[in-house]
Design a protein around this motif. Sequence first.
Motif, PDB file in Angstrom:
ATOM      1  N   ASP A   8       0.839  -1.191   0.000  1.00 22.88           N
ATOM      2  CA  ASP A   8       0.000   0.000   0.000  1.00 22.88           C
ATOM      3  C   ASP A   8       0.878   1.245   0.000  1.00 22.88           C
ATOM      4  O   ASP A   8       2.007   1.222   0.495  1.00 22.88           O
ATOM      5  N   ASN A   9       0.346   2.323  -0.580  1.00 18.75           N
ATOM      6  CA  ASN A   9       1.106   3.569  -0.733  1.00 18.75           C
ATOM      7  C   ASN A   9       2.464   3.272  -1.362  1.00 18.75           C
ATOM      8  O   ASN A   9       3.504   3.739  -0.894  1.00 18.75           O
ATOM      9  N   ALA A  10       2.416   2.492  -2.434  1.00 16.30           N
ATOM     10  CA  ALA A  10       3.629   1.971  -3.063  1.00 16.30           C
ATOM     11  C   ALA A  10       4.480   3.057  -3.719  1.00 16.30           C
ATOM     12  O   ALA A  10       5.704   2.986  -3.694  1.00 16.30           O
ATOM     13  N   LEU A  11       3.829   4.033  -4.307  1.00 13.99           N
ATOM     14  CA  LEU A  11       4.541   5.082  -5.026  1.00 13.99           C
ATOM     15  C   LEU A  11       4.454   6.395  -4.252  1.00 13.99           C
ATOM     16  O   LEU A  11       3.545   6.580  -3.443  1.00 13.99           O
ATOM     17  N   SER A  12       5.378   7.293  -4.511  1.00 13.84           N
ATOM     18  CA  SER A  12       5.283   8.600  -3.867  1.00 13.84           C
ATOM     19  C   SER A  12       3.949   9.233  -4.255  1.00 13.84           C
ATOM     20  O   SER A  12       3.398   8.966  -5.328  1.00 13.84           O
ATOM     21  N   LYS A  13       3.419  10.068  -3.391  1.00 10.51           N
ATOM     22  CA  LYS A  13       2.129  10.696  -3.654  1.00 10.51           C
ATOM     23  C   LYS A  13       2.155  11.477  -4.970  1.00 10.51           C
ATOM     24  O   LYS A  13       1.228  11.371  -5.781  1.00 10.51           O
TER      25      LYS A  13
END
Length: 164
Positions: A8-13
């Motif tokens: 989850d939240n794998a990539l930067s926002k």
Amino acid sequence: MNNYKIIDNALSKDYFDELQKMIMSDTFPWFFADSVALKNEPDNHFYFTHTFYNSQRPNSDYFDKLLPLLNGDILNIKAMIRAKANCYTQTHELVSHGVHADMEFKHKGAILYINKNNGFTVLHDGTKIESVPNRILLFDSSLPHNSTTCTDAKCRFNINFNYM
């Protein structure tokens, strides 16, 4: 033992927001496919797709947008097979697509979920992976699995990767 991994939240926002905006924009080119997984599927088994990479070469002007993910540590790609975006339109009732393997040979798969909806991916053992924005599912996509539509959003968007 799980043969899959969820990040989850794998990539930067900022990077995820850029990909999401691109995929869900009204200018991103989508192409109609009259079946999702199997030949001769029912009429309600269709979707729209955009192939970024196939047959050992980029196939899209948007391919470079995936490079930060493809070159990062999450996927650990040795050889790219295919990368494509999927758009499953909303249905009144949840539609489960045909159970399939992405390729007939052993390889890795990843799905980046783009938007929140009640659709999901079903793995070979029956595990349901929910569509959560910025979630990446890492799994053996040479094993049987399937996708679904959604009923609570206009479309279900994801990006599917096959690689070694």
